[in-house]
Design a protein around this motif. Structure first.
Motif, mmCIF file in Angstrom:
data_model
loop_
_atom_site.group_PDB
_atom_site.id
_atom_site.type_symbol
_atom_site.label_atom_id
_atom_site.label_comp_id
_atom_site.label_asym_id
_atom_site.label_seq_id
_atom_site.Cartn_x
_atom_site.Cartn_y
_atom_site.Cartn_z
ATOM 1 N N GLN A 146 2.116 3.174 6.764
ATOM 2 C CA GLN A 146 0.883 3.951 6.644
ATOM 3 C C GLN A 146 1.173 5.422 6.884
ATOM 4 O OE1 GLN A 146 -1.959 2.341 9.351
ATOM 5 N NE2 GLN A 146 -2.336 0.527 8.099
ATOM 6 N N ASP A 147 0.566 6.249 6.067
ATOM 7 C CA ASP A 147 0.689 7.686 6.222
ATOM 8 C C ASP A 147 -0.698 8.268 6.056
ATOM 9 O OD1 ASP A 147 2.593 10.301 4.515
ATOM 10 O OD2 ASP A 147 1.424 10.329 6.350
ATOM 11 N N ASP A 148 -1.334 8.589 7.164
ATOM 12 C CA ASP A 148 -2.703 9.089 7.115
ATOM 13 C C ASP A 148 -2.788 10.484 6.524
ATOM 14 O OD1 ASP A 148 -3.602 7.426 10.188
ATOM 15 O OD2 ASP A 148 -3.796 6.762 8.105
ATOM 16 N N GLY A 149 -1.652 11.150 6.346
ATOM 17 C CA GLY A 149 -1.658 12.479 5.763
ATOM 18 C C GLY A 149 -1.876 12.450 4.250
ATOM 19 N N LEU A 150 -1.709 11.289 3.646
ATOM 20 C CA LEU A 150 -1.894 11.168 2.203
ATOM 21 C C LEU A 150 -3.349 10.863 1.879
ATOM 22 C CD1 LEU A 150 1.178 8.951 1.279
ATOM 23 C CD2 LEU A 150 0.945 11.391 0.923
ATOM 24 N N PRO A 151 -3.813 11.306 0.728
ATOM 25 C CA PRO A 151 -5.167 10.932 0.333
ATOM 26 C C PRO A 151 -5.234 9.417 0.086
ATOM 27 C CG PRO A 151 -4.151 12.378 -1.310
ATOM 28 C CD PRO A 151 -3.185 12.204 -0.212
ATOM 29 N N ARG A 161 -2.242 6.278 -1.137
ATOM 30 C CA ARG A 161 -1.869 5.099 -0.345
ATOM 31 C C ARG A 161 -2.088 3.829 -1.151
ATOM 32 N NH1 ARG A 161 -4.586 5.810 5.447
ATOM 33 N NH2 ARG A 161 -6.347 5.479 4.076
ATOM 34 N N LEU A 162 -3.184 3.767 -1.916
ATOM 35 C CA LEU A 162 -3.432 2.586 -2.743
ATOM 36 C C LEU A 162 -2.393 2.466 -3.848
ATOM 37 C CD1 LEU A 162 -7.310 2.558 -3.121
ATOM 38 C CD2 LEU A 162 -5.885 0.947 -1.869
ATOM 39 N N ASP A 163 -2.029 3.609 -4.439
ATOM 40 C CA ASP A 163 -0.986 3.587 -5.468
ATOM 41 C C ASP A 163 0.331 3.088 -4.893
ATOM 42 O OD1 ASP A 163 -2.789 4.522 -7.328
ATOM 43 O OD2 ASP A 163 -2.145 6.618 -7.147
ATOM 44 N N ARG A 164 0.669 3.554 -3.699
ATOM 45 C CA ARG A 164 1.911 3.119 -3.039
ATOM 46 C C ARG A 164 1.846 1.623 -2.723
ATOM 47 N NH1 ARG A 164 6.865 2.533 -2.655
ATOM 48 N NH2 ARG A 164 7.714 2.313 -0.577
ATOM 49 N N LEU A 165 0.681 1.140 -2.314
ATOM 50 C CA LEU A 165 0.516 -0.282 -2.029
ATOM 51 C C LEU A 165 0.709 -1.113 -3.296
ATOM 52 C CD1 LEU A 165 -0.266 -2.575 -0.096
ATOM 53 C CD2 LEU A 165 -2.643 -2.140 -0.709
ATOM 54 N N GLU A 166 0.137 -0.663 -4.403
ATOM 55 C CA GLU A 166 0.307 -1.367 -5.671
ATOM 56 C C GLU A 166 1.764 -1.366 -6.111
ATOM 57 O OE1 GLU A 166 -2.411 0.515 -8.331
ATOM 58 O OE2 GLU A 166 -4.170 -0.426 -7.416
ATOM 59 N N GLN A 167 2.453 -0.262 -5.901
ATOM 60 C CA GLN A 167 3.867 -0.171 -6.256
ATOM 61 C C GLN A 167 4.687 -1.136 -5.402
ATOM 62 O OE1 GLN A 167 5.536 3.685 -5.541
ATOM 63 N NE2 GLN A 167 7.503 3.172 -6.482
ATOM 64 N N LEU A 220 3.613 -3.834 -3.953
ATOM 65 C CA LEU A 220 3.248 -5.192 -4.352
ATOM 66 C C LEU A 220 3.994 -5.605 -5.622
ATOM 67 C CD1 LEU A 220 1.504 -7.695 -3.944
ATOM 68 C CD2 LEU A 220 -0.280 -6.567 -5.268
ATOM 69 N N ALA A 221 4.092 -4.692 -6.598
ATOM 70 C CA ALA A 221 4.820 -4.993 -7.836
ATOM 71 C C ALA A 221 6.299 -5.222 -7.552
ATOM 72 C CB ALA A 221 4.638 -3.850 -8.838
ATOM 73 N N GLU A 222 6.875 -4.421 -6.660
ATOM 74 C CA GLU A 222 8.283 -4.609 -6.288
ATOM 75 C C GLU A 222 8.485 -5.958 -5.608
ATOM 76 O OE1 GLU A 222 9.108 -1.235 -3.854
ATOM 77 O OE2 GLU A 222 9.170 0.160 -5.541
ATOM 78 N N ALA A 223 7.562 -6.328 -4.729
ATOM 79 C CA ALA A 223 7.661 -7.620 -4.045
ATOM 80 C C ALA A 223 7.535 -8.774 -5.038
ATOM 81 C CB ALA A 223 6.588 -7.727 -2.965
ATOM 82 N N GLN A 224 6.664 -8.632 -6.025
ATOM 83 C CA GLN A 224 6.522 -9.682 -7.034
ATOM 84 C C GLN A 224 7.783 -9.804 -7.882
ATOM 85 O OE1 GLN A 224 2.915 -8.362 -8.945
ATOM 86 N NE2 GLN A 224 1.621 -9.696 -7.696
ATOM 87 N N GLN A 225 8.422 -8.687 -8.194
ATOM 88 C CA GLN A 225 9.675 -8.733 -8.939
ATOM 89 C C GLN A 225 10.763 -9.423 -8.128
ATOM 90 O OE1 GLN A 225 10.485 -4.644 -9.979
ATOM 91 N NE2 GLN A 225 9.860 -4.988 -12.101
ATOM 92 N N ARG A 226 10.868 -9.079 -6.845
ATOM 93 C CA ARG A 226 11.870 -9.721 -5.993
ATOM 94 C C ARG A 226 11.620 -11.220 -5.882
ATOM 95 N NH1 ARG A 226 11.064 -5.091 -2.771
ATOM 96 N NH2 ARG A 226 9.770 -6.291 -1.340
ATOM 97 N N GLU A 227 10.369 -11.599 -5.779
ATOM 98 C CA GLU A 227 10.020 -13.018 -5.697
ATOM 99 C C GLU A 227 10.340 -13.742 -7.010
ATOM 100 O OE1 GLU A 227 8.648 -16.611 -4.100
ATOM 101 O OE2 GLU A 227 9.274 -14.743 -3.158
#
Length: 108
Positions: A8-13, A17-23, A25-32
């Protein structure tokens, strides 16, 4: 002093943060998918490229093999081999041209 939670980085809008979370999640799905042996589906461009490559190689090898076999059968060594190699290559290119024209009409 209170520590922030992981990632978490509260300094980001909030959108970043949502974009980073989606990214992540996509990386985790690829690894899986790699771990379980399921690869992601290929896109249409990749499929078309593989089809073009297979058509070209098939024309070359098919013409060459048939020409070689007929030359061995009839004892006319390079004549039929070269002729059918050229015809196989030409038919491969002709098929590729037809595929590209069909793809162009489909995109219109």
């Amino acid at each position: 002093m209170v520590e922030e939670g992981p990632g978490q980085d509260d300094g980001l809008p909030p959108d970043a943060r949502l974009d980073r979370l989606e990214q992540r999640l996509a990386e985790a799905q690829q690894r899986e998918a790699i771990r379980t042996g399921h690869k992601p589906a290929s896109d249409a461009s990749e499929q078309l490229g593989q089809k073009v490559l297979a058509t070209l190689i098939g024309g070359l090898l098919g013409g060459g093999l048939i020409g070689w076999a007929l030359d061995r059968l009839f004892g006319t060594w390079p004549v039929l081999f070269l002729t059918l190699l050229v015809l196989g290559t030409a038919s491969g290119f002709w098929s590729i041209i037809k595929m590209s024209n069909a793809q162009t009409k489909k995109d219109r």
